[in-house]
Design a protein around this motif. Structure first.
Motif, PDB file in Angstrom:
ATOM      1  N   UNK A 180       4.263  -3.501  20.013  1.00  0.00           N
ATOM      2  CA  UNK A 180       4.158  -3.296  21.463  1.00  0.00           C
ATOM      3  C   UNK A 180       4.867  -2.005  21.865  1.00  0.00           C
ATOM      4  N   UNK A 181       6.062  -1.800  21.338  1.00  0.00           N
ATOM      5  CA  UNK A 181       6.804  -0.577  21.651  1.00  0.00           C
ATOM      6  C   UNK A 181       6.036   0.654  21.196  1.00  0.00           C
ATOM      7  N   UNK A 182       5.436   0.581  20.020  1.00  0.00           N
ATOM      8  CA  UNK A 182       4.666   1.705  19.496  1.00  0.00           C
ATOM      9  C   UNK A 182       3.418   1.965  20.345  1.00  0.00           C
ATOM     10  N   UNK A 183       2.740   0.902  20.734  1.00  0.00           N
ATOM     11  CA  UNK A 183       1.487   1.038  21.498  1.00  0.00           C
ATOM     12  C   UNK A 183       1.736   1.595  22.891  1.00  0.00           C
ATOM     13  N   UNK A 231       9.482  -9.785  15.265  1.00  0.00           N
ATOM     14  CA  UNK A 231      10.027  -8.435  15.124  1.00  0.00           C
ATOM     15  C   UNK A 231       8.914  -7.403  14.997  1.00  0.00           C
ATOM     16  N   UNK A 232       7.911  -7.711  14.179  1.00  0.00           N
ATOM     17  CA  UNK A 232       6.790  -6.777  14.028  1.00  0.00           C
ATOM     18  C   UNK A 232       5.961  -6.687  15.304  1.00  0.00           C
ATOM     19  N   UNK A 233       5.823  -7.795  16.006  1.00  0.00           N
ATOM     20  CA  UNK A 233       5.049  -7.797  17.262  1.00  0.00           C
ATOM     21  C   UNK A 233       5.742  -6.928  18.307  1.00  0.00           C
ATOM     22  N   UNK A 234       7.050  -7.082  18.452  1.00  0.00           N
ATOM     23  CA  UNK A 234       7.793  -6.260  19.407  1.00  0.00           C
ATOM     24  C   UNK A 234       7.693  -4.782  19.022  1.00  0.00           C
TER      25      UNK A 234
END
Length: 189
Positions: free
Chosen positions: A152-155, A146-149
């Motif tokens: 990625x969305x933030x980046x 969840x944190x990885x997704x």
């Protein structure tokens, strides 16, 4: 045999990523370490070596000298096939890691990817690679899917190609990670 493919894959990834993309190399090393840790859920020793090799090579297509299409799973798999004659299972895992077909569709490359490197029909092996990639931060640390997704969305931003892809892929990513976590929980301690 497993150790040989793992060593070879690590050397190839290091040669292509460590000096030009040190951050990507750090992520790659973390993903490969996760693969060593979760390899126990796979039945055969050769599959553990294959998983670790795919983890080490999954982002090799980001290397500037290899970027032809700008889509790293396809560029990496083509490089491994053409320059190294890599095993078909390995190139297919690299080409399709972390639901790459969904991103390929966003980029207009779905048919090209699917025809050249069909999805490997080994669900646990495919899930294990997703787990390794999606539970590793960009700098190689541990994280939740969840944190990885979210990272990625933030980046990349929700309106980017990667942002649209990751939103579509998130339910599949989470399901893969859950299946691997369940398989790990079932392992004898």
């Amino acid at each position: 045999m497993g150790d040989l493919i793992e060593e070879w894959a690590t050397q190839v990834a290091k040669a292509e990523l460590s000096s030009t993309l040190p951050g990507r190399w750090a992520h790659t090393q973390g993903v490969a370490q996760r693969a060593v840790e979760v390899g126990q859920v796979l039945d055969q020793n050769r599959d553990v070596g294959l998983l670790v090799a795919a983890a080490a090579l999954h982002d090799v297509g980001y290397a500037p000298r290899l970027a032809r299409t700008g889509f790293h799973p396809l560029d990496g798999a083509r490089f491994l096939h053409s320059e190294h004659g890599a095993d078909e299972r390995l190139t297919r895992l690299v080409a399709n890691h972390s639901f790459a077909l969904l991103e390929a569709a966003e980029r207009g490359l779905r048919d090209e990817l699917a025809n050249e490197f069909p999805l490997l029909e080994e669900p646990l092996l495919v899930d294990a690679l997703v787990y390794c990639d999606m539970t590793t931060t960009p700098d190689g640390g541990r994280t939740t899917a969840q944190d990885r997704v979210a990272e990625i969305r933030s980046r990349y931003g929700d309106d980017s190609v990667v942002g649209r892809f990751i939103r579509r892929a998130a339910p599949e990513i989470f399901a893969s990670v859950e299946r691997v976590e369940a398989a790990l929980a079932d392992q004898p301690r």
